[in-house]
Write a protein that holds these residues in place. Structure first.
Motif, PDB file in Angstrom:
ATOM      1  N   GLN A   1      34.744  38.889  22.655  1.00 24.46           N
ATOM      2  CA  GLN A   1      34.515  40.023  23.550  1.00 24.46           C
ATOM      3  C   GLN A   1      34.754  39.613  24.998  1.00 24.46           C
ATOM      4  OE1 GLN A   1      30.517  40.894  22.253  1.00 24.46           O
ATOM      5  NE2 GLN A   1      31.198  42.721  21.130  1.00 24.46           N
TER       6      GLN A   1
ATOM      7  N   LEU B   1      37.056  45.267  18.494  1.00 23.79           N
ATOM      8  CA  LEU B   1      36.295  44.795  19.643  1.00 23.79           C
ATOM      9  C   LEU B   1      36.147  45.902  20.684  1.00 23.79           C
ATOM     10  CD1 LEU B   1      37.860  41.252  20.190  1.00 23.79           C
ATOM     11  CD2 LEU B   1      35.525  41.730  19.422  1.00 23.79           C
TER      12      LEU B   1
ATOM     13  N   LEU C   1      32.757  47.407  22.254  1.00 21.98           N
ATOM     14  CA  LEU C   1      32.505  47.329  23.691  1.00 21.98           C
ATOM     15  C   LEU C   1      32.357  48.718  24.312  1.00 21.98           C
ATOM     16  CD1 LEU C   1      34.948  44.402  24.464  1.00 21.98           C
ATOM     17  CD2 LEU C   1      32.444  44.317  24.639  1.00 21.98           C
TER      18      LEU C   1
END
Length: 162
Positions: A38, A74, A78
């Motif tokens: 991340q 990801l 996020l």
């Protein structure tokens, strides 16, 4: 040289160094609620955004070396965490553009500071990040990253390893 490194192949040492780095970054950014992957995505997006770009997931995948499907996963996580926003690209409705939110900018700046501290520690034996040895190390890493790798041996290799 540590006992572990004596007689080790370059491939083993690259693997060990990359593992050491990934684990250290994972631990360092965990208090910010991030993983190394991340952080890599956010840090790359931060740099691209500072250059005036709003990259697509595909472009960010190419930039980071991560698989496009993994970048998508990801990015969704996020986005759920409020660190980035995903929007359709007006020029290509199939593409998804990414941008950091204000919270994402703040978190990424903190993470970059933490990781820069780790980088200074890593490069200290070479004289620090700005030393000639560290600059040469960076050039050598870049050369290795630019070298094509074909796991199936379908490219012509003028000097195969024996």
């Amino acid at each position: 040289m540590s006992n572990l490194s004596e007689g080790a192949t370059p491939g083993f040492l690259v693997w060990r160094l990359s593992t050491k780095w990934r684990v250290a970054v994972d631990r360092a950014v965990a208090p910010l609620g991030l993983t190394h992957a991340q952080y890599s995505l956010l840090g790359s997006l931060y740099g691209m955004q500072r250059s005036g770009l709003r990259p697509s997931q595909r472009r960010l995948a190419d930039h980071t070396g991560l698989e496009a499907l993994y970048v998508s996963k990801l990015a969704r996580a996020l986005e759920s965490a409020g660190l980035l926003e995903r929007t359709r690209d007006p020029a290509d409705p199939r593409a998804v553009q990414l941008a950091l939110t204000e919270r994402g900018l703040e978190t990424t700046r903190k993470a970059i500071d933490v990781v820069q501290g780790l980088l200074r520690q890593l490069l200290a034996p070479l004289g620090g990040p700005d030393s000639p040895r560290a600059q040469e190390f960076t050039r050598e890493l870049t050369a290795l990253l630019d070298a094509p790798l074909d796991p199936f041996g379908t490219t012509d290799d003028p000097a195969p390893l024996k």
